[in-house]
Design a protein around this motif. Structure first.
Motif, PDB file in Angstrom:
ATOM      1  N   ASP A 138      45.648  43.677  39.051  1.00 27.64           N
ATOM      2  CA  ASP A 138      46.271  42.386  38.770  1.00 27.64           C
ATOM      3  C   ASP A 138      47.436  42.093  39.705  1.00 27.64           C
ATOM      4  N   GLN A 139      47.897  43.117  40.440  1.00 25.36           N
ATOM      5  CA  GLN A 139      48.990  42.886  41.388  1.00 25.36           C
ATOM      6  C   GLN A 139      48.531  42.067  42.591  1.00 25.36           C
ATOM      7  N   PHE A 140      47.225  41.998  42.809  1.00 27.05           N
ATOM      8  CA  PHE A 140      46.708  41.230  43.940  1.00 27.05           C
ATOM      9  C   PHE A 140      46.333  39.828  43.469  1.00 27.05           C
ATOM     10  N   SER A 141      46.705  38.840  44.250  1.00 23.94           N
ATOM     11  CA  SER A 141      46.350  37.455  43.963  1.00 23.94           C
ATOM     12  C   SER A 141      46.055  36.749  45.285  1.00 23.94           C
ATOM     13  N   TYR A 142      45.526  35.559  45.193  1.00 26.69           N
ATOM     14  CA  TYR A 142      45.195  34.795  46.406  1.00 26.69           C
ATOM     15  C   TYR A 142      45.369  33.314  46.136  1.00 26.69           C
ATOM     16  N   GLU A 143      45.536  32.567  47.230  1.00 22.36           N
ATOM     17  CA  GLU A 143      45.736  31.122  47.115  1.00 22.36           C
ATOM     18  C   GLU A 143      45.241  30.449  48.391  1.00 22.36           C
ATOM     19  N   GLN A 158      38.812  49.771  47.468  1.00 18.44           N
ATOM     20  CA  GLN A 158      39.086  49.846  46.033  1.00 18.44           C
ATOM     21  C   GLN A 158      40.331  50.683  45.757  1.00 18.44           C
ATOM     22  N   LEU A 159      40.455  51.825  46.443  1.00 23.83           N
ATOM     23  CA  LEU A 159      41.611  52.686  46.211  1.00 23.83           C
ATOM     24  C   LEU A 159      42.902  52.019  46.670  1.00 23.83           C
ATOM     25  N   VAL A 160      42.852  51.357  47.834  1.00 28.09           N
ATOM     26  CA  VAL A 160      44.044  50.677  48.334  1.00 28.09           C
ATOM     27  C   VAL A 160      44.487  49.585  47.366  1.00 28.09           C
ATOM     28  N   ALA A 161      43.518  48.812  46.858  1.00 27.67           N
ATOM     29  CA  ALA A 161      43.863  47.741  45.916  1.00 27.67           C
ATOM     30  C   ALA A 161      44.374  48.308  44.595  1.00 27.67           C
ATOM     31  N   GLN A 162      43.761  49.375  44.118  1.00 28.72           N
ATOM     32  CA  GLN A 162      44.168  49.948  42.839  1.00 28.72           C
ATOM     33  C   GLN A 162      45.568  50.549  42.883  1.00 28.72           C
ATOM     34  N   GLN A 163      46.016  50.982  44.064  1.00 28.31           N
ATOM     35  CA  GLN A 163      47.306  51.649  44.172  1.00 28.31           C
ATOM     36  C   GLN A 163      48.440  50.706  44.574  1.00 28.31           C
ATOM     37  N   LEU A 164      48.195  49.400  44.539  1.00 36.75           N
ATOM     38  CA  LEU A 164      49.275  48.450  44.803  1.00 36.75           C
ATOM     39  C   LEU A 164      50.314  48.538  43.693  1.00 36.75           C
ATOM     40  N   GLN A 165      51.568  48.721  44.088  1.00 38.21           N
ATOM     41  CA  GLN A 165      52.649  48.870  43.124  1.00 38.21           C
ATOM     42  C   GLN A 165      53.500  47.612  43.006  1.00 38.21           C
ATOM     43  N   GLN A 166      53.270  46.633  43.866  1.00 39.41           N
ATOM     44  CA  GLN A 166      54.031  45.397  43.833  1.00 39.41           C
ATOM     45  C   GLN A 166      53.090  44.219  44.052  1.00 39.41           C
ATOM     46  N   PRO A 167      53.471  43.024  43.603  1.00 36.45           N
ATOM     47  CA  PRO A 167      52.592  41.875  43.790  1.00 36.45           C
ATOM     48  C   PRO A 167      52.353  41.571  45.262  1.00 36.45           C
ATOM     49  N   VAL A 168      51.093  41.396  45.614  1.00 37.23           N
ATOM     50  CA  VAL A 168      50.685  41.041  46.978  1.00 37.23           C
ATOM     51  C   VAL A 168      49.769  39.825  46.884  1.00 37.23           C
ATOM     52  N   LYS A 169      50.055  38.812  47.682  1.00 34.60           N
ATOM     53  CA  LYS A 169      49.262  37.597  47.655  1.00 34.60           C
ATOM     54  C   LYS A 169      48.623  37.355  49.021  1.00 34.60           C
ATOM     55  N   ALA A 170      47.333  37.019  49.003  1.00 32.10           N
ATOM     56  CA  ALA A 170      46.630  36.589  50.210  1.00 32.10           C
ATOM     57  C   ALA A 170      46.685  35.061  50.257  1.00 32.10           C
ATOM     58  N   VAL A 171      47.197  34.525  51.350  1.00 30.81           N
ATOM     59  CA  VAL A 171      47.349  33.081  51.505  1.00 30.81           C
ATOM     60  C   VAL A 171      46.445  32.636  52.646  1.00 30.81           C
ATOM     61  N   ILE A 172      45.499  31.757  52.337  1.00 29.27           N
ATOM     62  CA  ILE A 172      44.533  31.264  53.318  1.00 29.27           C
ATOM     63  C   ILE A 172      44.787  29.780  53.530  1.00 29.27           C
ATOM     64  N   PHE A 173      45.119  29.417  54.760  1.00 25.48           N
ATOM     65  CA  PHE A 173      45.431  28.024  55.082  1.00 25.48           C
ATOM     66  C   PHE A 173      44.162  27.335  55.576  1.00 25.48           C
ATOM     67  N   THR A 174      43.504  26.651  54.654  1.00 26.34           N
ATOM     68  CA  THR A 174      42.269  25.939  54.974  1.00 26.34           C
ATOM     69  C   THR A 174      42.129  24.763  54.022  1.00 26.34           C
TER      70      THR A 174
END
Length: 556
Positions: free
Chosen positions: A154-159, A119-135
């Motif tokens: 909100d800086q974290f997203s996934y696709e 939770q702390l690592v995610a909350q302290q993201l200062q730039q957009p980070v995207k998790a990309v899962i190839f499936t």
């Protein structure tokens, strides 16, 4: 010729038919809005329906005095108002729940809740980070884990991307097989893992990947070698799991021998001395002392005795530890709780922790230490000392005889609680000035009781200061971080948090690491499967049928 003109009789128009058109228009507008979005046409249909209803009330209301006075009309109106009120309340509750979401996770390992560190690592993201899962298809459990990260920031997203449908993107990432997971931040991409039916998306690996992605300056951790310290390779008593965990969170690991060149490298963020079996040379101790006079961090893990001299208890480290007000006891802790849990009386179980960034998130969690020794402390004016690991009041400390057997003396053996781990720090600016004072301070007597001594209260002003510090963590045991024990309970968290605090990273990131899902699968043989099927399909229904027949026979 006389022409007759007739006027339109508005009163002759039966408005009740227009009234029934009102709910039709409203339902059409709501349906269109839910499907196509709330554009002009759905809003217009709803507005027209409401306008017809209001017009009917205005024009037909005076003509329906008897209708409004009926008891059935009043009851219907009350029911309609109550229904609308319930719908409005439900809508408000759902709106508030969506804005202020609260979830309760009743699973054993809290697998649907992110660990505090995640939770702390995610909350302290200062730039957009995207998790990309190839499936080709998204697993619901993996997607729920990603949503949990998204809820934190909100800086974290996934696709999820099908590599066959979009081969160009897969080629950009260098995808080799289905299930590969990457983190992307700007132009930087990092491979995390490959998921499949046997291995799902890991919170531990995802959080470690976020730490590595956001940590632009990897820090070096050195393991002292040359005195029989714990091996970093897999094996009995090795530190291979601890080494792998440090690598996962972005540290670079190097062995260090001070016998040939007694100088600690300038890039050393932390020096780990893991259970030496032979005494350190005097110039090696001096090199460590010099390192601690600057912005250095040392993790000292000391087992009760070395080889081959069982009487050796300080390994030549007492001159260094005296400057910090610490003395290694020559006793071994005996814990009845370890005996009761089946681990053995020489295994110390700890569930009491001091108020320190290393242990602040532990609560009453358990960590255990096989063959541990207590630590004796003495206040030093410029040293801030905090007890990390505190044993229970039922523990006792016994000496180890020359034959290797414990010696019991009820008259002299001290009882707990004992200090098993200490975190010490001093500001770099005052370290050199305080060294003579520390040398002049009387050393703790080897015969002094190793009971917990009152530690000075942490100075909140000093803790919040950004001035560099020299830091030392001393734990009277090294087996808690060995292979096979490292990942049990909070043992690994004690080790990793100690290294993180010594490297002077953000103290808020020190917490409990993510847990993996416990495997609760039941593996049955073919005979057991047949037995279970027979019991559930034939035996239990037959018992119920016989019981029903017996009840029917008794009541006949």
């Amino acid at each position: 010729m006389k022409q007759k003109f007739s006027t339109f009789n508005w009163n002759a128009l039966n408005w009740k038919y227009l009234f029934w058109l009102s709910p039709v228009l409203i339902i059409m507008g709501l349906t269109a809005g839910a499907i196509a979005g709330w554009q002009g046409i759905p809003v217009g249909l709803i507005g027209a329906g409401l306008a017809l209803a209001i017009a009917w009330l205005i024009l037909e209301g005076p003509n329906q005095k008897g209708f409004w006075g009926r008891r059935s009309t009043q009851e219907g109106t009350n029911a309609l108002i109550a229904t609308l009120a319930v719908l409005i309340i439900l809508g408000l509750v759902n709106f508030l729940a969506a804005r202020q979401a609260t979830r309760i996770d009743l699973t054993e390992n809290k697998i649907f809740t992110l660990a505090p560190q995640s939770q702390l690592v995610a909350q302290q993201l200062q730039q957009p980070v995207k998790a990309v899962i190839f499936t080709s298809s998204a697993d619901p459990i993996d997607e729920e884990l990603l949503r949990n990260y998204r809820r934190q920031n909100d800086q974290f997203s996934y696709e999820f991307i099908d590599p066959q449908a979009e081969p160009g993107i897969a080629q950009q990432f260098g995808v080799q097989s289905f299930g590969e997971v990457y983190l992307e931040a700007g132009e930087t991409r990092r491979y995390i893992q490959t998921i499949n039916t046997q291995e799902r998306l890991s919170e531990r690996k995802l959080t470690n990947g976020l730490l590595q992605l956001t940590n632009t300056q990897p820090q070096a951790v050195y393991f002292l070698q040359g005195h029989g310290e714990r091996s970093l390779e897999p094996g009995q008593g090795g530190f291979s799991q601890a080494r792998a965990s440090l690598t996962d969170v972005g540290y670079t690991l190097e062995p260090l021998s001070l016998a040939e060149n007694p100088v600690i490298p300038e890039d050393a963020a932390v020096l780990i001395i893991a259970a030496p079996q032979r005494p350190l040379l005097e110039r090696e101790v001096q090199a460590i002392d010099t390192y601690l006079q600057g912005k250095g961090g040392v993790l000292l893990l000391i087992d009760p005795q070395g080889e081959p001299n069982a009487a050796q208890t300080d390994f030549g480290l007492n001159p260094l530890l005296d400057r910090w007000g610490v003395r290694l006891s020559d006793r071994i802790i005996i814990d009845p709780a370890g005996q009761a849990s089946g681990l053995g009386p020489a295994v110390t179980i700890v569930n009491q922790y001091g108020d320190h960034p290393i242990t602040r998130g532990f609560g009453n969690g358990i960590s255990f230490y096989p063959l541990a020794r207590p630590l004796e402390t003495q206040p030093i004016s410029d040293v801030e000392s905090v007890s990390l690991l505190i044993t229970s009041e039922r523990t006792e400390a016994h000496r180890l005889g020359e034959s290797g057997a414990l010696e019991f003396d009820p008259n002299t053996d001290p009882r707990g609680p004992f200090n098993l781990g200490l975190a010490l720090s001093r500001t770099v600016a005052d370290a050199e000035a305080a060294t003579p004072e520390a040398e002049a301070s009387p050393s703790p007597s080897p015969e002094a009781s190793p009971e917990v001594s009152p530690s000075p209260e942490p100075d909140s002003t000093a803790s919040e200061s950004t001035a560099p510090q020299s830091r030392l963590v001393v734990i009277g045991n090294a087996g808690f971080a060995a292979d096979g024990v490292f990942e049990q309970q909070l043992n690994g968290d004690v080790f990793l948090n100690s290294v993180s605090w010594l490297s002077q990273q953000d103290d808020e990131l020190l917490s409990i690491r993510p847990r993996e899902v416990t495997n609760r699968r039941i593996i049955m043989s073919p005979q057991q499967q047949l037995s279970a099927a027979a019991v559930s399909i034939a035996i239990l229904p037959a018992i119920g049928f016989i019981a029903a027949l017996w009840v029917w026979w008794k009541r006949r």
